[in-house]
Enzyme design. Structure first.
Site, PDB file in Angstrom:
ATOM      1  N   ASP A 111       3.615  40.609  43.958  1.00 24.61           N
ATOM      2  CA  ASP A 111       2.480  40.856  43.085  1.00 24.61           C
ATOM      3  C   ASP A 111       1.459  39.715  43.168  1.00 24.61           C
ATOM      4  O   ASP A 111       1.781  38.593  43.579  1.00 24.61           O
ATOM      5  CB  ASP A 111       2.944  41.010  41.631  1.00 24.61           C
ATOM      6  CG  ASP A 111       3.191  42.454  41.251  1.00 24.61           C
ATOM      7  OD1 ASP A 111       2.886  43.346  42.062  1.00 24.61           O
ATOM      8  OD2 ASP A 111       3.701  42.693  40.145  1.00 24.61           O
TER       9      ASP A 111
ATOM     10  N   LYS B 147      -1.774  43.578  41.890  1.00 27.05           N
ATOM     11  CA  LYS B 147      -2.300  44.424  40.820  1.00 27.05           C
ATOM     12  C   LYS B 147      -2.796  43.481  39.733  1.00 27.05           C
ATOM     13  O   LYS B 147      -2.022  42.727  39.150  1.00 27.05           O
ATOM     14  CB  LYS B 147      -1.224  45.357  40.260  1.00 27.05           C
ATOM     15  CG  LYS B 147      -0.678  46.332  41.284  1.00 27.05           C
ATOM     16  CD  LYS B 147       0.431  47.181  40.706  1.00 27.05           C
ATOM     17  CE  LYS B 147      -0.092  48.283  39.804  1.00 27.05           C
ATOM     18  NZ  LYS B 147      -0.859  49.297  40.546  1.00 27.05           N
TER      19      LYS B 147
ATOM     20  N   MET C 125      -2.862  40.648  28.131  1.00 26.84           N
ATOM     21  CA  MET C 125      -4.031  41.360  28.666  1.00 26.84           C
ATOM     22  C   MET C 125      -5.080  41.619  27.591  1.00 26.84           C
ATOM     23  O   MET C 125      -5.631  42.715  27.472  1.00 26.84           O
ATOM     24  CB  MET C 125      -3.589  42.671  29.334  1.00 26.84           C
ATOM     25  CG  MET C 125      -2.735  42.443  30.571  1.00 26.84           C
ATOM     26  SD  MET C 125      -1.987  43.956  31.253  1.00 26.84           S
ATOM     27  CE  MET C 125      -0.461  44.041  30.288  1.00 26.84           C
TER      28      MET C 125
END
Length: 252
Positions: free
Chosen positions: A35, A56, A168
């Site tokens: 990742d 991602k 996030m």
């Protein structure tokens, strides 16, 4: 060595936080799908493996999840030992559960390996105990980014009495603030905003719920970052001092 897929948590960034089981999986790996947020220094544990970046990251062009599924399936059907190396923990906002379910439905052997999640590591690096006795009775991990853009039950979160760790959330600071205030959380509730948790360039900004959006702009806060919202983010406050004093009173 048998063909299988390991879904491995690489931790928040510091290579020393990698688990021994994760290191063993990497030693066995013939193919590693890595990742974007994984520290590439971790790849020293799999020097002969083929490494494929399948990054991602929110707000950026990302490798489609369906393609990652097919890639894992292709290599394991070739008899390879595959490691899907994810930042943090694969089952905490890491899609490890859905990947494992998809692979098992195809008859693939899967093993999940936990990693230290950024919310825990970042708080610890800043001296924050997420469940400080007498101050916080629990911790709730949430993401501000949902697949269907549905809203969280912010009122329930505001009234939970737990420390909130928000992943996030950098792009949604105003929304988080407004919803928690509307839900009844006090405007002066301490907030810690922690960028690049556990890495040498980790940064933190201490603020309050009411001021966190303006302070984040002044601080130039960037992703990846986590938010710790609750009294424990206030540092060594009077509540913490009282807890310590009571503990010492009953010692020896």
């Amino acid at each position: 060595m048998s063909a299988k897929v390991w879904l491995v948590g690489a931790g928040p960034g510091d290579p020393e936080l990698l688990t021994l089981k994760a290191v063993r999986a990497l030693h066995e790996a013939q193919v590693v799908l890595i990742d974007d947020l994984v520290n590439f220094a971790i790849l020293e544990h799999c020097p002969t493996a083929r490494v494929i970046a399948v990054g991602k990251r929110g707000g950026c062009r990302s490798t489609p999840q369906a393609f990652i599924h097919r890639l894992m399936l292709r290599y394991v059907r070739q008899g390879k030992c595959v490691v899907r190396l994810k930042g943090g923990d694969p089952c905490i906002f890491g899609r490890g559960g859905e990947e494992a379910e998809w692979l098992r439905a195809k008859g693939v052997e899967v093993e999940l390996v936990n990693g230290i999640t950024a919310g825990l590591a970042g708080a610890t690096q800043c001296g924050i105990s997420l469940t400080l006795r007498g101050v916080s009775r629990g911790v709730t991990l949430v993401t501000a980014h949902t697949q269907d853009d549905s809203s969280l039950n912010w009122q329930a979160l505001a009234q939970s009495g737990t420390t909130l760790v928000v992943y996030m959330g950098v792009a949604k600071l105003s929304e988080i603030r407004d919803n928690l205030l509307a839900g009844g959380l006090a405007a002066n509730t301490p907030v810690a905003m922690i960028e690049n948790a556990s890495l040498p360039h980790q940064r933190e900004c201490r603020s309050t719920l009411a001021d966190m959006q303006l302070d984040a702009v002044a601080f130039e806060l960037k992703s990846p970052a986590i938010l710790v919202i609750g009294e424990v983010a206030g540092g060594y406050n009077s509540a913490g001092a009282d807890v310590l004093a009571n503990s010492l009173k009953h010692c020896g």
